[in-house]
Scaffold this active site. Structure first.
Site, PDB file in Angstrom:
ATOM      1  N   HIS A  79      -3.776 -11.052  -4.868  1.00 47.75           N
ATOM      2  CA  HIS A  79      -4.566 -10.122  -5.688  1.00 47.75           C
ATOM      3  C   HIS A  79      -4.767  -8.793  -4.969  1.00 47.75           C
ATOM      4  CE1 HIS A  79      -6.553 -13.806  -7.852  1.00 47.75           C
ATOM      5  NE2 HIS A  79      -5.237 -13.762  -7.981  1.00 47.75           N
ATOM      6  N   HIS A 288       3.940 -18.807  -7.357  1.00 52.23           N
ATOM      7  CA  HIS A 288       4.015 -18.229  -6.007  1.00 52.23           C
ATOM      8  C   HIS A 288       5.231 -18.704  -5.222  1.00 52.23           C
ATOM      9  CE1 HIS A 288       0.275 -16.159  -6.474  1.00 52.23           C
ATOM     10  NE2 HIS A 288      -0.332 -17.278  -6.818  1.00 52.23           N
ATOM     11  N   HIS A 367      -0.865  17.603  22.028  1.00 46.60           N
ATOM     12  CA  HIS A 367       0.234  17.813  21.065  1.00 46.60           C
ATOM     13  C   HIS A 367       0.033  16.937  19.839  1.00 46.60           C
ATOM     14  CE1 HIS A 367       4.395  18.191  19.536  1.00 46.60           C
ATOM     15  NE2 HIS A 367       4.495  19.233  20.352  1.00 46.60           N
TER      16      HIS A 367
END
Length: 464
Positions: A79, A288, A367
């Site tokens: 879900h 599933h 950086h």
């Protein structure tokens, strides 16, 4: 759908019970860097082990999709994955204190509402798609199950369910990219048949199930007295079927809610392919086990195509050919200038190495502050170090030699490299090593994206 990768604009928190375990679970879904993918972290276990949301990590499908890596497992992921993936989240870290995603109201609606509340953040990296080239099919004849994906310029999914129950003899649901998933599919709740309840209880399942987070389909005629006996199980005073024969509270959210929930589950399980697809999926009686087996087939097809196209296909969790200790026995470089963490493969003509880029790298201090980017020159240096291992492996006593790079040509930087990325370098000899001179082609990948490339010339020289 955005052409750039996306993550959550901010973290979202959930708390609830697992539908099968009945255990109380806390979960935080966090933003993640480009090319991170969706990853689960069991923060309640030592070392907070991580499990990538990939079909290769499926370990159980008996009553939901369970992912695992070693002892760490997370159950009922479908879900949440359905909501994240379908709403456009490519990268997220799911920190969970427990072994099962909370069921909440049995649908993906609460996840969608939270995602829409915080919004999404566009990222610089381009989204990668797998364009289906040919039909891929999964069939389970014994169960009457079949899933197919066909080439298509867009993403769409059709689901057909057909059960022996009179209520669910035939139902159909579909999703086309751009449809209102949050309104039409996400609210549809999980369901089970009344005849299955007893068996699931005996299997020590559905400890967190009730009529507020699941629909029970009455697939057999039972007297009201037997329905009343379910009241204690569901924690209510009285149980009565509606006119259609469903047990649920609140009532059905759509006439074909069970089929739409099967579609919701399938969209979540298809996220386990690990890359968005362009194709038309048709699923008859999905579940599933079938969904995840199908996702593995499509993922295999995708990886084989990438291999043909030149993208290294690696299992980064596999035991490396050389770890960082072995690498230091070959290379003279030492931290913080050692820029390769492991060597995954090494042949006479090719080497593949890995660099995990983390925020702990010293160069990120300057950086750049607030927008960390790995300098291109250090990407080339890392590429050169991996190439050095290839060159040194050609002599019997590499500890007595050094490699010096003589020339670097045709360098291109195609995408930023940021903290959280895993750089995969492939260096390939372009011809035999003659008089100690080696010419190599170097490529750097993050996921399936080529981020840097160049031609390198090196000389192998004996230590003085």
């Amino acid at each position: 759908m955005s052409e750039q990768q996306q993550t959550l604009a901010q973290e979202i928190k959930f708390e609830g019970v697992g539908i099968h375990s009945g255990a109380r679970v806390k979960m935080t879904v966090c933003p993640a860097a480009e090319n991170h993918g969706i990853v689960f972290s069991r923060v309640d276990l030592p070392g907070a082990p991580c499990i990538a949301a990939l079909a290769d990590r499926v370990v159980d499908t008996s009553r939901g999709t369970t992912l695992g890596d070693g002892e760490a497992k997370v159950a009922t992921v479908e879900h949440l994955l359905s909501a994240l993936w379908t709403l456009g989240v490519d990268n997220a870290l799911v920190k969970i204190e427990g072994g099962e995603i909370p069921i909440l109201d049995g649908s993906a609606k609460p996840f969608c509402e939270a995602i829409e509340r915080v919004g999404l953040k566009a990222q610089d990296a381009a989204r990668q798609y797998f364009a289906v080239q040919q039909r891929v099919t999964y069939v389970d004849s014994a169960r009457g199950v079949q899933l197919d994906v066909y080439p298509s310029p867009d993403y769409s999914v059709d689901v057909l369910v057909d059960y022996k129950s009179e209520l669910l003899r035939h139902q159909y649901a579909s999703y086309n990219e751009g449809d209102e998933y949050a309104e039409g599919i996400a609210p549809c709740r999980t369901f089970s048949f009344l005849s299955e309840i007893g068996a699931m209880r005996r299997q020590n399942l559905i400890k967190g199930g009730d009529l507020a987070n699941a629909i029970v389909v009455i697939d057999e005629k039972v007297p009201q007295a037997e329905l009343d006996s379910l009241a204690e199980l569901f924690g209510v005073d009285h149980v009565r079927a509606d006119e259609q024969g469903f047990l649920c509270n609140p009532p059905l959210r759509s006439g074909n809610e069970p089929a739409r929930h099967k579609l919701l589950d399938l969209l979540g399980d298809l996220a386990l392919i690990g890359q968005r697809i362009r194709g038309h999926v048709v699923a008859r009686r999905p579940g599933h086990a079938a969904n995840t087996s199908f996702a593995r087939l499509v993922r295999k097809e995708m990886l084989e195509l990438q291999k043909k196209q030149g993208v290294p296909c690696l299992d980064l969790s596999a035991t490396p050919r050389m770890d960082v200790v072995a690498i230091q026995s070959l290379l003279p470089h030492r931290p913080p200038f050692l820029l390769v963490d492991k060597i995954m493969s090494l042949t006479e003509t090719e080497v593949i190495g890995v660099k995990n880029v983390t925020m702990n790298e010293g160069f990120f201090v300057g950086h750049f502050p607030g927008a960390p980017v790995m300098p291109g020159v250090l990407q080339v240096e890392a590429m050169a170090q991996v190439g050095g291992i290839l060159v040194l492996s050609t002599v019997p006593d590499p500890e007595n030699y050094l490699t010096y790079f003589l020339r670097i040509d045709n360098v291109r930087f195609r995408q930023k490299v940021v903290p959280g990325d895993t750089l995969v370098f492939r260096l390939t000899l372009q011809g035999p090593i003659r008089r100690g001179i080696a010419n190599m082609r170097g490529e750097a990948f993050v996921g399936s994206a080529l981020v840097a490339e160049g031609d390198l010339m090196a000389q192998i020289s004996k230590k003085q």
